[in-house]
Design an enzyme around this catalytic site. Structure first.
Site, mmCIF file in Angstrom:
data_model
loop_
_atom_site.group_PDB
_atom_site.id
_atom_site.type_symbol
_atom_site.label_atom_id
_atom_site.label_comp_id
_atom_site.label_asym_id
_atom_site.label_seq_id
_atom_site.Cartn_x
_atom_site.Cartn_y
_atom_site.Cartn_z
ATOM 1 N N CYS A 46 -5.216 2.008 74.442
ATOM 2 C CA CYS A 46 -5.889 1.563 75.599
ATOM 3 C C CYS A 46 -6.495 1.718 76.458
ATOM 4 O O CYS A 46 -7.150 2.327 77.031
ATOM 5 C CB CYS A 46 -5.186 2.899 76.617
ATOM 6 S SG CYS A 46 -5.792 4.645 77.066
ATOM 7 N N CYS A 60 -10.198 4.784 72.327
ATOM 8 C CA CYS A 60 -8.723 4.735 71.658
ATOM 9 C C CYS A 60 -8.274 3.746 71.714
ATOM 10 O O CYS A 60 -8.274 2.848 72.212
ATOM 11 C CB CYS A 60 -7.643 4.575 72.976
ATOM 12 S SG CYS A 60 -5.553 5.315 72.857
ATOM 13 N N ASN A 92 25.823 18.643 66.789
ATOM 14 C CA ASN A 92 25.296 18.587 68.156
ATOM 15 C C ASN A 92 25.819 19.616 69.002
ATOM 16 O O ASN A 92 24.780 19.903 70.345
ATOM 17 C CB ASN A 92 25.166 17.142 68.606
ATOM 18 C CG ASN A 92 24.899 16.209 67.380
ATOM 19 O OD1 ASN A 92 25.452 14.963 66.606
ATOM 20 N ND2 ASN A 92 24.153 16.253 66.409
ATOM 21 N N CYS A 145 10.614 17.942 56.581
ATOM 22 C CA CYS A 145 11.551 17.032 56.468
ATOM 23 C C CYS A 145 12.936 17.332 57.214
ATOM 24 O O CYS A 145 13.935 17.001 57.304
ATOM 25 C CB CYS A 145 11.961 15.685 55.637
ATOM 26 S SG CYS A 145 10.438 14.557 56.159
ATOM 27 N N ARG A 157 24.300 22.245 71.604
ATOM 28 C CA ARG A 157 22.645 22.014 72.836
ATOM 29 C C ARG A 157 23.141 20.793 72.806
ATOM 30 O O ARG A 157 22.602 20.287 74.153
ATOM 31 C CB ARG A 157 21.652 22.154 71.844
ATOM 32 C CG ARG A 157 21.329 20.802 70.617
ATOM 33 C CD ARG A 157 19.961 21.509 69.885
ATOM 34 N NE ARG A 157 20.369 19.924 68.776
ATOM 35 C CZ ARG A 157 21.165 20.018 67.426
ATOM 36 N NH1 ARG A 157 22.118 21.022 67.908
ATOM 37 N NH2 ARG A 157 20.797 18.674 67.060
#
Ligand SMILES: [Zn+2]
Length: 396
Positions: free
Chosen positions: A377, A374, A190, A317, A193
């Site tokens: 919303c 949508c 990790n 993945c 970054r």
């Protein structure tokens, strides 16, 4: 004994001497010796008071009078908002043995209307004025803006690549409460970054590691660690306490969950994502949040992508490589947006997708539009509760 409130007030007015605001101002201008006692509640006091006044809310008068008003022979003028509470307070002070008590009539509301001088209690300490002086020098921030930041509450989804720089700049800026949702521990891979962490903290929980950095950076900031994964079961509990959500997670289930919660709960979400050398950011500003903040609303994520792709079509993945610095660029753009939302300044990325190509060093902007169809919303939403999408992998 007076039997009604009207009788009581009439009786009190008979027993207490009143002073007009004009006369009070004249005495203060002439620097006559007078102790002003503001008997309003604390929240009224905080919004401003007559310069030099001592604050004793009426409910505390009997308890605090001796300590705050030691001289029973000193001339005292009590005031409140309109003149009633102060008349009652003046009567009480007389009963306590104060010899020269008057009550201002009317009170502070009229005093303010007359444009007589008022003072506000300092909301920043000297240390804070020093720490945030470069903010305060900006008219768009100023002391009032800094106070807003200190009172603001932001929720960071993830203390990873994007969350790290965002957390550090938000903490440095004096965002008073930073909640962090992350269930992971710091891994050596990790550190290329995720700059909020450190080599010495590999193996510790990311929320705790981030809290350690923030504590060192700015003691004004309270970090609230949420050592859990965001799910449909906890999303409302987690979002409820915060003004702005800064989303640094990058997987489909979370993205849709965050989006739906944003619309249902009216929370602005600052979104960022990164891939290899490219990054992008936008702000999702649902209508109810936009109204509250007085800014423009924008589309939600489902306006653009109503449903997630089927898992077999979703991006691989496999761990993707990423230029570490890219996180700094996109994460600080997200932090900038969050700060602007709290300050109510400038234009947010609502309705715009900002893309960044670090290899070509190019920023581009795409317009994003609300969809009348949508499912969340739009005017006829078909999604009104949370959906747990499964079968996707998390990328951080
Ligand atoms: Zn939408």
């Amino acid at each position: 004994m007076p039997s009604t409130y009207t009788d009581l007030i009439a009786d009190v007015r008979k027993r207490t001497k009143q002073v007009s605001l004009e006369e009070l101002k004249r005495r203060l201008d002439a620097r006559e010796k007078v102790t002003l006692v503001d008997v309003r509640e604390k929240d009224e006091w905080r919004a401003g008071y007559i310069p030099g006044a001592v604050s004793i809310p009426r409910g505390y008068l009997e308890m605090q009078a001796e300590q705050k008003l030691p001289d029973k022979n000193a001339p005292i003028v009590a005031y409140c908002a309109g003149g009633t509470r102060s008349a009652l307070a003046a009567a009480t002070l007389q009963e306590l043995g104060y010899m020269h008590v008057e009550t201002a009539n009317p009170g502070f509301v009229r005093w303010k209307d007359l444009n007589y001088p008022i003072e506000s209690p300092p909301e920043l300490t000297d240390a804070q004025r020093e720490r945030y002086s470069r903010h305060i020098l900006l008219p768009e921030v100023g002391e009032a803006g800094q106070v807003r930041l200190l009172k603001s509450r932001m929720l960071l989804l993830g203390a990873g690549g994007l969350g790290s720089p965002a957390i550090m700049y938000l903490a440095a800026a004096g965002v008073g409460t930073i909640g962090i949702v992350d269930a992971d521990v710091v891994d050596a891979s990790n550190l290329q970054r995720q700059i909020v962490h450190a080599t010495s903290r590999v193996g510790t929980a990311k929320v705790d590691s981030a809290a350690t950095t923030v504590a060192e950076l700015n003691p004004d900031v309270k970090v609230v660690p949420h050592k859990e994964r965001l799910t449909s079961a906890n999303v409302e509990r987690l979002f409820d306490d915060y003004d702005v959500i800064v989303d640094g997670t990058d997987n489909f289930p979370t993205r849709y969950l965050v989006n739906d919660a944003s619309v249902f709960m009216g929370k602005p979400v600052v979104h960022g994502s990164i891939f290899r050398f490219d990054g992008q950011a936008t702000t999702f500003m649902p209508e109810s949040a936009a109204k509250k903040l007085g800014v423009a609303a924008g589309p939600c994520y489902r306006c653009l992508y109503p449903e997630p792709p089927p898992p077999h079509l979703a991006p691989s993945c496999q761990e993707a490589g990423v230029l570490g610095i890219l996180c700094g660029i996109i994460g600080t753009i997200q932090a900038t947006e969050a700060i602007k939302i709290v300050l109510g300044k400038g234009s947010t990325l609502a309705g715009r997708l900002l893309t960044y190509d670090s290899l070509q060093m190019k920023f581009r902007e795409l317009k994003l539009r609300r969809s009348p169809e949508c499912p969340v919303c739009g005017p006829k939403p078909s999604i009104t509760s949370y959906i747990d999408y499964e079968g996707f992998c998390a990328v951080g």
